[in-house]
Scaffold this motif. Structure first.
Motif, PDB file in Angstrom:
ATOM      1  N   GLN A 201      46.941 102.896  16.269  1.00  0.00           N
ATOM      2  CA  GLN A 201      45.627 102.277  16.396  1.00  0.00           C
ATOM      3  C   GLN A 201      44.535 103.133  15.760  1.00  0.00           C
ATOM      4  N   LYS A 202      43.717 102.526  14.931  1.00  0.00           N
ATOM      5  CA  LYS A 202      42.617 103.235  14.284  1.00  0.00           C
ATOM      6  C   LYS A 202      41.375 103.279  15.172  1.00  0.00           C
ATOM      7  N   ASP A 203      41.081 102.150  15.832  1.00  0.00           N
ATOM      8  CA  ASP A 203      39.903 102.054  16.701  1.00  0.00           C
ATOM      9  C   ASP A 203      40.349 102.308  18.145  1.00  0.00           C
ATOM     10  N   LEU A 204      40.372 103.572  18.547  1.00  0.00           N
ATOM     11  CA  LEU A 204      40.910 103.944  19.852  1.00  0.00           C
ATOM     12  C   LEU A 204      39.956 103.562  20.992  1.00  0.00           C
ATOM     13  N   PRO A 205      40.510 103.225  22.159  1.00  0.00           N
ATOM     14  CA  PRO A 205      39.695 102.923  23.338  1.00  0.00           C
ATOM     15  C   PRO A 205      39.285 104.225  24.021  1.00  0.00           C
ATOM     16  N   THR A 206      38.581 104.098  25.125  1.00  0.00           N
ATOM     17  CA  THR A 206      38.266 105.276  25.948  1.00  0.00           C
ATOM     18  C   THR A 206      38.904 105.168  27.332  1.00  0.00           C
ATOM     19  N   ALA A 207      39.505 104.008  27.643  1.00  0.00           N
ATOM     20  CA  ALA A 207      40.096 103.829  28.970  1.00  0.00           C
ATOM     21  C   ALA A 207      41.258 102.847  28.924  1.00  0.00           C
ATOM     22  N   PHE A 208      42.164 103.012  29.896  1.00  0.00           N
ATOM     23  CA  PHE A 208      43.304 102.115  30.073  1.00  0.00           C
ATOM     24  C   PHE A 208      43.315 101.620  31.520  1.00  0.00           C
TER      25      PHE A 208
ATOM     26  N   ILE B 295      51.291 105.700  35.268  1.00  0.00           N
ATOM     27  CA  ILE B 295      51.991 106.967  35.065  1.00  0.00           C
ATOM     28  C   ILE B 295      52.557 107.031  33.636  1.00  0.00           C
ATOM     29  N   GLY B 296      53.159 105.933  33.197  1.00  0.00           N
ATOM     30  CA  GLY B 296      53.672 105.872  31.835  1.00  0.00           C
ATOM     31  C   GLY B 296      52.571 106.035  30.807  1.00  0.00           C
ATOM     32  N   THR B 297      51.406 105.480  31.095  1.00  0.00           N
ATOM     33  CA  THR B 297      50.253 105.605  30.199  1.00  0.00           C
ATOM     34  C   THR B 297      49.801 107.052  30.091  1.00  0.00           C
ATOM     35  N   VAL B 298      49.686 107.724  31.233  1.00  0.00           N
ATOM     36  CA  VAL B 298      49.262 109.133  31.236  1.00  0.00           C
ATOM     37  C   VAL B 298      50.255 109.991  30.461  1.00  0.00           C
ATOM     38  N   LYS B 299      51.544 109.751  30.668  1.00  0.00           N
ATOM     39  CA  LYS B 299      52.566 110.536  29.963  1.00  0.00           C
ATOM     40  C   LYS B 299      52.473 110.327  28.452  1.00  0.00           C
ATOM     41  N   ALA B 300      52.248 109.095  28.026  1.00  0.00           N
ATOM     42  CA  ALA B 300      52.115 108.809  26.597  1.00  0.00           C
ATOM     43  C   ALA B 300      50.896 109.505  26.010  1.00  0.00           C
ATOM     44  N   ILE B 301      49.804 109.507  26.753  1.00  0.00           N
ATOM     45  CA  ILE B 301      48.580 110.166  26.297  1.00  0.00           C
ATOM     46  C   ILE B 301      48.821 111.664  26.111  1.00  0.00           C
ATOM     47  N   HIS B 302      49.447 112.291  27.103  1.00  0.00           N
ATOM     48  CA  HIS B 302      49.702 113.735  27.020  1.00  0.00           C
ATOM     49  C   HIS B 302      50.690 114.073  25.900  1.00  0.00           C
TER      50      HIS B 302
ATOM     51  N   THR C   9      50.993 112.631  23.114  1.00  0.00           N
ATOM     52  CA  THR C   9      50.334 112.510  21.801  1.00  0.00           C
ATOM     53  C   THR C   9      49.150 113.481  21.683  1.00  0.00           C
ATOM     54  N   LYS C  10      49.168 114.502  22.572  1.00  0.00           N
ATOM     55  CA  LYS C  10      48.216 115.617  22.510  1.00  0.00           C
ATOM     56  C   LYS C  10      46.790 115.262  22.921  1.00  0.00           C
ATOM     57  N   TRP C  11      46.643 114.154  23.623  1.00  0.00           N
ATOM     58  CA  TRP C  11      45.359 113.821  24.223  1.00  0.00           C
ATOM     59  C   TRP C  11      45.405 114.214  25.701  1.00  0.00           C
TER      60      TRP C  11
ATOM     61  N   VAL D 294      43.984 113.313  29.926  1.00  0.00           N
ATOM     62  CA  VAL D 294      43.367 112.440  30.935  1.00  0.00           C
ATOM     63  C   VAL D 294      42.711 113.347  31.979  1.00  0.00           C
ATOM     64  N   PRO D 295      41.419 113.155  32.270  1.00  0.00           N
ATOM     65  CA  PRO D 295      40.524 112.087  31.797  1.00  0.00           C
ATOM     66  C   PRO D 295      39.621 112.504  30.631  1.00  0.00           C
ATOM     67  N   ASP D 296      39.830 113.686  30.067  1.00  0.00           N
ATOM     68  CA  ASP D 296      38.901 114.179  29.036  1.00  0.00           C
ATOM     69  C   ASP D 296      38.802 113.233  27.840  1.00  0.00           C
ATOM     70  N   ASP D 297      39.947 112.689  27.408  1.00  0.00           N
ATOM     71  CA  ASP D 297      39.954 111.791  26.248  1.00  0.00           C
ATOM     72  C   ASP D 297      40.048 110.317  26.640  1.00  0.00           C
ATOM     73  N   PHE D 298      40.815 110.029  27.678  1.00  0.00           N
ATOM     74  CA  PHE D 298      40.989 108.642  28.137  1.00  0.00           C
ATOM     75  C   PHE D 298      40.994 108.611  29.666  1.00  0.00           C
ATOM     76  N   SER D 299      40.320 107.629  30.236  1.00  0.00           N
ATOM     77  CA  SER D 299      40.416 107.365  31.677  1.00  0.00           C
ATOM     78  C   SER D 299      41.537 106.365  31.924  1.00  0.00           C
TER      79      SER D 299
END
Length: 333
Positions: A234-241, A250-257, A259-261, A263-268
Motif C-alpha cells: 500500500q502506498k497511501d498508508l492508514p494511521t489506524a486499524f 493480535i495478528g494486525t499488531v504482529k504484522a505491523i511489528h 514490517t518494522k513499524w 504500535v501505537p507510535d505508527d499505527f493504532s
C-alpha cells in the motif's frame, strides 16, 4: 406434539411403498439404484430423519442440549462453551457439542431427537433448514444470528453500535485513515461491526475505501498475512486499524511489528471481545469487551424457557464496553 416427517410421507413423495423406503434408507441392496436415488432425494427434500433415540423415547425428554458450530478454534469458544455447559448443568441438562462442517450431520442430530433443544452458532443452517426445524417444533437459540420466532430466540452483541463507537473513538484521536479488518461475510457480528464502522465514517464525512477493508476471517495468522501484504504494497498508508475481533487485532499488531513499524507510535489498533489472552499480550490492546460468558448463560436460560415453559422466542442484545489501553494514541495529521 411435533409435526415430524414420517416414513409414510417419504414413501408418498417418492411414489414407492413404505417397505421400499425402509430398505433404501437402511442400505438393503434389493432396491434398484434409480429407486434408491429417488427415495434419498425425497427424504432430503422433506428433511426426513429417523428418530435416533428410538421409539421407546418418543414421548420423553433426553435432558440434553445441543451446541453446533463448524469450529471451536480460539479463546472465544473456550469461554462460551464452558459457560453453556455450566449453566446447562444448573438446569439439569448436559450439553452435546456437534462440531462439523457437514450440515447433514448437524441436522440429523437436531431432527433425530438426540437433544431437547439446540444452541446454534452463525448462519450454518439455511432458511429451508430452519423451516424444517420450525415444522417439527424444535426449540433453538442462535448466537451470532439475530432471529426471533415462536420457537427460536437469539443472543447477540450490540456489534453495530460498538463498531460505530470504536471507529468514532479513533476519529476523536485524529485518525482519518482507518482500515477495517473484517471477519467472515454473512456472520452477524462481522457484518454489524463493519456496518458500524461505515456509518461512523459517513457521519464524519469520510468516504469508505475498498482498499481499506481487509479480510482476516477472525483468525490471527490469516490476519497477520493479510495486513503484512497490505503494509508492504500500500502506498497511501492508514494511521489506524479496527480489527473484527481480538485475534485479528493480535495478528494486525504482529504484522505491523514484522514490517518494522510500531504500535501505537505508527499505527493504532483496536479489537473486539476482550478475550483473556490479551492479559499476556504487549502492547495491551484497546478493545471492545463483550460479555462472552453472559452470552452463553443467557442462551441456555432462554432455551430452557422455550423447552420447559413453551415461551416465545426473544432476541437478546448484550452491550459491550470500550476498554482503552496501550494500542491507541492521538495523531496530528
Amino acid at each position: 406434539m411435533t409435526n415430524r416427517i414420517t416414513i409414510r410421507e417419504v414413501a408418498k413423495e417418492a411414489n414407492v411403498s413404505i417397505a421400499t423406503v425402509s430398505k433404501a434408507l437402511n442400505g438393503v441392496n434389493v432396491v434398484r439404484p434409480a429407486t434408491k436415488e429417488r427415495v434419498l432425494a425425497a427424504a432430503q427434500r422433506l428433511h426426513y430423519v429417523p428418530n435416533l433415540m428410538g421409539k421407546q423415547l418418543k414421548n420423553t425428554k433426553t435432558k440434553m442440549l445441543g451446541f453446533y458450530t463448524t469450529s471451536i478454534k480460539g479463546p472465544y469458544f473456550s469461554v462460551l462453551v464452558e459457560a453453556i455447559a455450566r449453566e446447562a448443568e444448573t438446569h439439569g441438562y448436559a450439553v452435546n457439542v456437534f462440531l462439523s462442517t457437514d450440515k447433514r450431520v448437524v441436522l440429523n442430530s437436531i431432527l433425530g431427537g438426540m437433544v431437547d433443544g439446540i444452541i446454534g452458532f452463525e448462519d450454518f443452517l439455511t432458511e429451508q433448514d430452519l423451516a424444517a426445524m420450525e415444522r417439527e417444533q424444535i426449540k433453538a437459540v442462535f448466537i451470532d444470528r439475530n432471529i426471533q420466532e415462536k420457537n427460536f430466540g437469539s443472543v447477540v452483541f450490540d456489534s453495530f453500535e460498538k463498531g460505530k463507537a470504536a471507529t468514532k473513538y479513533l476519529l476523536s484521536l485524529g485518525h482519518k485513515k482507518i482500515v477495517f479488518v473484517s471477519g467472515i461475510a454473512g456472520v452477524y457480528d462481522s457484518d454489524e461491526r463493519l456496518r458500524g464502522y461505515c456509518e461512523a465514517l459517513k457521519e464524519a464525512g469520510i468516504s469508505w475505501r475498498s482498499d481499506y477493508q481487509l479480510q482476516g476471517f477472525f483468525e490471527e495468522e490469516r490476519t497477520r498475512a493479510s495486513v503484512q501484504q497490505f503494509l508492504l504494497e500500500q502506498k497511501d498508508l492508514p494511521t489506524a486499524f479496527l480489527a473484527g475481533n481480538d485475534l485479528s487485532a493480535i495478528g494486525t499488531v504482529k504484522a505491523i511489528h514484522e514490517t518494522k513499524w510500531r504500535v501505537p507510535d505508527d499505527f493504532s489498533v483496536i479489537g473486539f471481545d476482550g478475550i483473556d489472552l490479551l492479559d499476556y499480550f504487549t502492547p495491551r490492546l484497546t478493545t471492545v469487551k463483550n460479555p462472552i460468558q453472559q452470552q452463553g448463560i443467557t442462551a441456555v436460560k432462554h432455551l430452557v424457557e422455550l423447552i420447559e415453559e413453551n415461551a416465545f422466542g426473544i432476541s437478546y442484545v448484550l452491550p459491550g464496553e470500550l476498554s482503552i489501553n496501550q494500542s491507541t494514541k492521538q495523531v496530528n495529521e
